[in-house]
Design a protein around this motif. Structure first.
Motif, short mmCIF file in Angstrom:
data_model
loop_
_atom_site.label_atom_id
_atom_site.label_comp_id
_atom_site.label_asym_id
_atom_site.label_seq_id
_atom_site.Cartn_x
_atom_site.Cartn_y
_atom_site.Cartn_z
N ASP A 96 50.32 47.49 22.66
CA ASP A 96 50.04 47.15 23.76
C ASP A 96 48.99 46.75 24.78
OD1 ASP A 96 52.71 47.93 22.86
OD2 ASP A 96 52.99 49.51 23.29
N SER A 97 48.29 45.54 24.66
CA SER A 97 47.13 45.19 25.30
C SER A 97 47.29 43.61 25.09
CB SER A 97 46.06 45.35 24.60
OG SER A 97 45.71 46.72 24.40
N LEU A 98 46.39 43.05 26.58
CA LEU A 98 46.17 41.47 27.01
C LEU A 98 45.12 42.24 26.29
CD1 LEU A 98 48.27 41.30 30.22
CD2 LEU A 98 49.23 40.66 27.72
N ILE A 99 44.35 40.08 25.99
CA ILE A 99 43.16 40.50 25.64
C ILE A 99 42.62 38.67 25.96
CG2 ILE A 99 43.27 41.34 23.40
CD1 ILE A 99 43.73 39.04 21.53
N GLU A 100 41.26 38.63 26.03
CA GLU A 100 41.48 36.79 25.54
C GLU A 100 40.69 37.21 25.65
OE1 GLU A 100 38.53 34.84 28.72
OE2 GLU A 100 38.85 36.25 29.86
N ILE A 101 40.10 35.39 24.36
CA ILE A 101 39.54 35.11 23.23
C ILE A 101 38.77 34.22 23.41
CG2 ILE A 101 40.87 36.78 21.59
CD1 ILE A 101 41.34 33.58 20.72
N ASP A 102 37.97 33.98 22.58
CA ASP A 102 37.41 32.66 21.95
C ASP A 102 38.22 31.34 22.37
OD1 ASP A 102 35.51 30.06 21.93
OD2 ASP A 102 33.84 31.68 21.62
N SER A 103 38.89 30.79 22.49
CA SER A 103 39.37 29.95 22.20
C SER A 103 39.16 28.96 20.41
CB SER A 103 40.33 28.33 22.80
OG SER A 103 40.98 29.06 24.13
N ASP A 104 38.03 28.97 19.95
CA ASP A 104 37.30 28.80 18.79
C ASP A 104 37.33 29.54 17.76
OD1 ASP A 104 36.84 26.06 20.27
OD2 ASP A 104 34.94 26.88 20.85
#
Length: 254
Positions: A96-104
């Motif tokens: 149950d988390s939100l993440i920000e990723i490197d879109s590449d």
């Protein structure tokens, strides 16, 4: 008001559900152990953070369509992958988390998501690389083949160690401890809902906090959520306390 039925484990139970005010602002009411709850609306016992997670993962009929500023507000207290690895209990589970990723690096995230049939990966703001994630490792998949736990652990840890995940925050908050600014955990002030907590002793509901970001509006709810929501005839900003049974007489008391 129904008061003649016994409910087990009442001192460990709470129920939360969505409400809408006269201006179309959506809030969350958390009904504590022994207070009245509308019987024809609230479907089951839930905590406030879990109903948000379920609304994110639901199909379009029950999902909430968050605006970009609301998603970014939920991410305010996020931590880096390095901080997460330093502080987390070592286990190949991301809950149950939100993440920000490197879109590449999206293909690597999709690979981890596909490793177990029970994993959930929901795009919330994909143009900024923000996703809801709930990854488990030890369930039986659709082919009845048990997933390789060691491989899962390595795949999930690689998301952090290889900088696929840039930032992460867990959706896990408690209205009773809303002033504890714990890094890596969503804070009540950052969720885009008015927040109401039922008084444990007398059943009154108190407005405890309004969000720092834009409220979720009624039109952002899926069709089924719109049908099940608690409707209140006043504005959240205009009231400090109220009794739910004044508006929903057919309520049960825990």
């Amino acid at each position: 008001m129904k008061t003649n039925k016994e409910y087990p484990a009442t001192h460990s139970m709470a129920t939360s559900w969505f409400a809408v005010d006269a201006e179309g602002n959506v809030g969350i009411i958390e009904f504590e152990d022994n207070g009245p709850v509308p019987t024809d609306i609230v479907p089951e016992t839930e905590c406030s953070d879990s109903i948000i997670c379920e609304a994110i993962c639901a199909d379009s009929k029950e999902r909430i369509s968050f605006e970009p500023d609301q998603v970014l507000s939920l991410m305010r207290n996020s931590i880096s992958a390095k901080e997460y690895l330093k502080n987390k209990v070592h286990q190949p589970i991301i809950t149950d988390s939100l993440i920000e990723i490197d879109s590449d690096r999206l293909p690597e995230l999709l690979k981890a998501a596909s490793h177990c049939a029970n994993n959930k990966l929901i795009p919330l703001l994909p143009e900024k690389g923000i996703y809801y994630i709930d990854f488990w490792y030890n369930y039986i998949d659709k082919s009845s083949i048990k997933t390789d736990e060691n491989l899962s652990e390595q795949i999930y840890n690689d998301l952090f160690e290889n900088n696929v995940i840039k930032r992460i925050i867990q959706i896990c908050f408690d209205f009773d401890f809303c002033d504890n600014d714990i890094p890596g955990v969503v804070q009540p002030s950052d969720i885009p809902f008015a927040q109401m907590l039922q008084d444990y002793s007398n059943g009154e509901i108190e407005m405890i906090r309004l969000p720092h970001c834009t409220d979720v509006k009624f039109q952002q709810l899926g069709l089924e959520l719109k049908q099940k929501i608690i409707r209140l005839p006043f504005k959240f900003n205009d009231i400090s306390k109220f009794r739910i049974e004044d508006f929903y007489p057919d309520s049960k008391e825990y």
